[in-house]
Write a protein that holds these residues in place. Structure first.
Motif, PDB file in Angstrom:
ATOM      1  N   UNK A   1      55.468  41.754  -2.886  1.00 54.15           N
ATOM      2  CA  UNK A   1      54.433  41.644  -2.646  1.00 54.15           C
ATOM      3  C   UNK A   1      53.884  40.844  -1.278  1.00 54.15           C
ATOM      4  N   UNK A   2      55.410  40.433  -0.558  1.00 51.17           N
ATOM      5  CA  UNK A   2      54.902  40.150   0.843  1.00 51.17           C
ATOM      6  C   UNK A   2      55.515  41.316   1.354  1.00 51.17           C
ATOM      7  N   UNK A   3      56.145  42.174   0.960  1.00 52.39           N
ATOM      8  CA  UNK A   3      56.314  42.718   1.654  1.00 52.39           C
ATOM      9  C   UNK A   3      55.416  44.483   2.285  1.00 52.39           C
ATOM     10  N   UNK A   4      54.781  44.598   0.841  1.00 51.61           N
ATOM     11  CA  UNK A   4      53.303  45.582   1.451  1.00 51.61           C
ATOM     12  C   UNK A   4      51.780  44.211   1.234  1.00 51.61           C
ATOM     13  N   UNK A   5      51.830  43.433   0.886  1.00 53.47           N
ATOM     14  CA  UNK A   5      50.692  42.735   1.094  1.00 53.47           C
ATOM     15  C   UNK A   5      50.869  41.854   1.599  1.00 53.47           C
ATOM     16  N   UNK A   6      49.806  40.826   2.179  1.00 52.98           N
ATOM     17  CA  UNK A   6      49.504  39.136   2.909  1.00 52.98           C
ATOM     18  C   UNK A   6      49.586  38.063   2.188  1.00 52.98           C
ATOM     19  N   UNK A   7      50.028  38.127   0.730  1.00 52.29           N
ATOM     20  CA  UNK A   7      50.335  37.438  -0.183  1.00 52.29           C
ATOM     21  C   UNK A   7      51.688  36.172   0.317  1.00 52.29           C
ATOM     22  N   UNK A   8      51.493  35.422   0.382  1.00 52.88           N
ATOM     23  CA  UNK A   8      52.235  34.559   0.208  1.00 52.88           C
ATOM     24  C   UNK A   8      53.004  35.390  -1.258  1.00 52.88           C
TER      25      UNK A   8
ATOM     26  N   UNK B   1      41.564  44.126  14.092  1.00 52.40           N
ATOM     27  CA  UNK B   1      42.660  43.882  13.610  1.00 52.40           C
ATOM     28  C   UNK B   1      42.869  43.777  12.228  1.00 52.40           C
ATOM     29  N   UNK B   2      41.638  42.754  12.034  1.00 52.99           N
ATOM     30  CA  UNK B   2      42.336  41.618  11.422  1.00 52.99           C
ATOM     31  C   UNK B   2      41.691  42.549   9.213  1.00 52.99           C
ATOM     32  N   UNK B   3      41.801  43.809  10.384  1.00 54.02           N
ATOM     33  CA  UNK B   3      41.682  45.011   9.059  1.00 54.02           C
ATOM     34  C   UNK B   3      42.961  46.034   8.642  1.00 54.02           C
ATOM     35  N   UNK B   4      43.543  45.892   8.167  1.00 52.05           N
ATOM     36  CA  UNK B   4      44.784  46.775   8.708  1.00 52.05           C
ATOM     37  C   UNK B   4      45.436  47.425   6.967  1.00 52.05           C
ATOM     38  N   UNK B   5      46.536  48.218   6.970  1.00 56.26           N
ATOM     39  CA  UNK B   5      46.772  48.377   5.917  1.00 56.26           C
ATOM     40  C   UNK B   5      47.537  47.547   4.782  1.00 56.26           C
ATOM     41  N   UNK B   6      48.241  46.072   5.417  1.00 49.14           N
ATOM     42  CA  UNK B   6      48.269  45.440   4.807  1.00 49.14           C
ATOM     43  C   UNK B   6      47.066  44.513   3.598  1.00 49.14           C
ATOM     44  N   UNK B   7      46.171  44.272   4.382  1.00 52.40           N
ATOM     45  CA  UNK B   7      45.414  43.584   4.073  1.00 52.40           C
ATOM     46  C   UNK B   7      44.245  43.970   3.107  1.00 52.40           C
ATOM     47  N   UNK B   8      44.125  45.803   3.297  1.00 42.90           N
ATOM     48  CA  UNK B   8      44.048  46.708   2.034  1.00 42.90           C
ATOM     49  C   UNK B   8      44.549  46.587   0.789  1.00 42.90           C
ATOM     50  N   UNK B   9      45.953  46.557   0.677  1.00 47.20           N
ATOM     51  CA  UNK B   9      46.842  46.209  -0.086  1.00 47.20           C
ATOM     52  C   UNK B   9      46.519  44.976  -0.549  1.00 47.20           C
ATOM     53  N   UNK B  10      46.173  44.726  -0.176  1.00 48.34           N
ATOM     54  CA  UNK B  10      46.087  42.850  -0.304  1.00 48.34           C
ATOM     55  C   UNK B  10      44.608  42.600  -1.587  1.00 48.34           C
TER      56      UNK B  10
ATOM     57  N   UNK C   1      41.989  35.376   7.490  1.00 46.91           N
ATOM     58  CA  UNK C   1      40.753  35.576   6.075  1.00 46.91           C
ATOM     59  C   UNK C   1      39.532  36.623   6.247  1.00 46.91           C
ATOM     60  N   UNK C   2      39.154  36.230   7.473  1.00 45.26           N
ATOM     61  CA  UNK C   2      37.570  37.086   7.814  1.00 45.26           C
ATOM     62  C   UNK C   2      38.236  38.597   7.247  1.00 45.26           C
ATOM     63  N   UNK C   3      39.426  38.866   7.875  1.00 42.43           N
ATOM     64  CA  UNK C   3      39.445  40.629   7.397  1.00 42.43           C
ATOM     65  C   UNK C   3      39.961  40.304   5.906  1.00 42.43           C
ATOM     66  N   UNK C   4      40.630  40.082   5.084  1.00 45.18           N
ATOM     67  CA  UNK C   4      40.751  40.020   3.701  1.00 45.18           C
ATOM     68  C   UNK C   4      39.949  39.776   2.811  1.00 45.18           C
ATOM     69  N   UNK C   5      38.560  38.974   3.243  1.00 46.04           N
ATOM     70  CA  UNK C   5      37.321  38.984   2.323  1.00 46.04           C
ATOM     71  C   UNK C   5      36.690  39.793   2.038  1.00 46.04           C
ATOM     72  N   UNK C   6      36.868  41.046   3.126  1.00 49.24           N
ATOM     73  CA  UNK C   6      35.503  41.848   4.222  1.00 49.24           C
ATOM     74  C   UNK C   6      35.292  43.021   2.696  1.00 49.24           C
ATOM     75  N   UNK C   7      36.603  43.762   2.052  1.00 46.47           N
ATOM     76  CA  UNK C   7      36.597  44.474   1.915  1.00 46.47           C
ATOM     77  C   UNK C   7      36.383  44.229   0.414  1.00 46.47           C
ATOM     78  N   UNK C   8      36.741  43.088  -0.178  1.00 45.29           N
ATOM     79  CA  UNK C   8      36.210  42.214  -1.710  1.00 45.29           C
ATOM     80  C   UNK C   8      35.065  41.982  -2.147  1.00 45.29           C
ATOM     81  N   UNK C   9      34.445  41.649  -0.698  1.00 47.09           N
ATOM     82  CA  UNK C   9      32.978  41.241  -0.776  1.00 47.09           C
ATOM     83  C   UNK C   9      32.268  42.961  -0.758  1.00 47.09           C
TER      84      UNK C   9
END
Length: 255
Positions: A4-11, A201-210, A54-62
């Motif tokens: 999770x920490x390697x491929x996503x933004x999740x702590x 840059x707030x939507x990226x590969x890690x945010x999408x995997x998140x 978080x703005x970029x993390x939320x958007x695709x889920x929205x």
């Protein structure tokens, strides 16, 4: 946990992972009709991922939840009804994109926190003085001001639901029509925001995997939202969420 920490933004923190799942469930619940969960989601995600990110993390889920909401409410409303709001909303998104690009994470955290508090106050005043607010809609420029404000707030904090609600109340729509127009507007405007969030840059590969990791929470939230609406009076639920969100917003501002 290491994956999770390697491929996503999740702590790598179980408590924060639980809060992230709760935040994703709030997205689904808000699209199921429990509107108050949307502001709580914004604060939770900002605390977990950092306000700006978080703005970029939320958007695709929205957007995923918006497609679900549109499918559910496709027989209500029409695309024609969102047209008056689109030009000012686009202008608001562009301004929000410019402002967000100038903020560092600390400033974004404070701005988002105060936006949430302002929207809570706005929503409380709306509930107390609904007829007075509706009377304001007779003034020239109401649609443009609401559209512009919705665009700015949704770009900065993904939290324009209360603004759109005020606009739609002025249209005196039946519930089915209201939900149909509401879902169409946010499906359009959230898709429109994607290039701007990518540019920042707030939507990226890690945010999408998140997003992929948390997507089951969104779906679960939709199902839970439907269940709550059937069993619990919405006013009680919204009052609890109001105070939880107010507390969370102050927590966010204080860092």
């Amino acid at each position: 946990m290491s994956w999770l920490t390697e491929h996503t933004l999740l702590p790598a923190d179980t408590w924060l992972l639980v809060l992230a799942l709760l935040g994703s469930m709030c997205i689904g619940m808000s699209k199921a009709g429990l509107a108050g969960t949307s502001t709580l989601n914004v604060v939770l995600m900002a605390k977990i991922f950092g306000a700006k990110e978080s703005v970029g993390v939320i958007l695709p889920m929205l957007i995923a939840a918006d497609f679900m909401g549109y499918w559910i409410n496709r027989k209500g409303g029409s695309w024609r009804r969102i047209v008056p709001m689109v030009p000012p909303a686009i202008a608001g998104v562009v301004l929000g994109w410019f402002l967000l690009g100038t903020f560092d994470n600390a400033m974004a955290r404070i701005v988002i926190g105060w936006i949430i508090i302002a929207l809570l106050i706005f929503n409380w005043l709306l509930n107390q003085r609904r007829q007075d607010f509706i009377a304001l809609t007779e003034h020239q420029g109401f649609t443009w001001s609401m559209g512009f404000l919705a665009g700015v707030v949704t770009m900065l904090a993904n939290a324009a639901g209360p603004v759109m609600t005020v606009y739609l109340l002025a249209q005196h729509l039946e519930k089915k029509e209201h939900l149909g127009v509401f879902s169409r507007f946010f499906l359009f405007i959230n898709l429109f925001k994607v290039p701007f969030s990518t540019d920042l840059g707030i939507i990226n590969s890690k945010s999408l995997m998140t997003n992929l990791t948390l997507m089951p929470g969104v779906i679960l939230g939709v199902l839970i939202g439907w269940g709550i609406l059937k069993r619990l009076p919405q006013k009680i639920f919204e009052n609890v969420l109001f105070w939880l969100t107010a507390f969370a917003a102050v927590w966010l501002i204080r860092g």
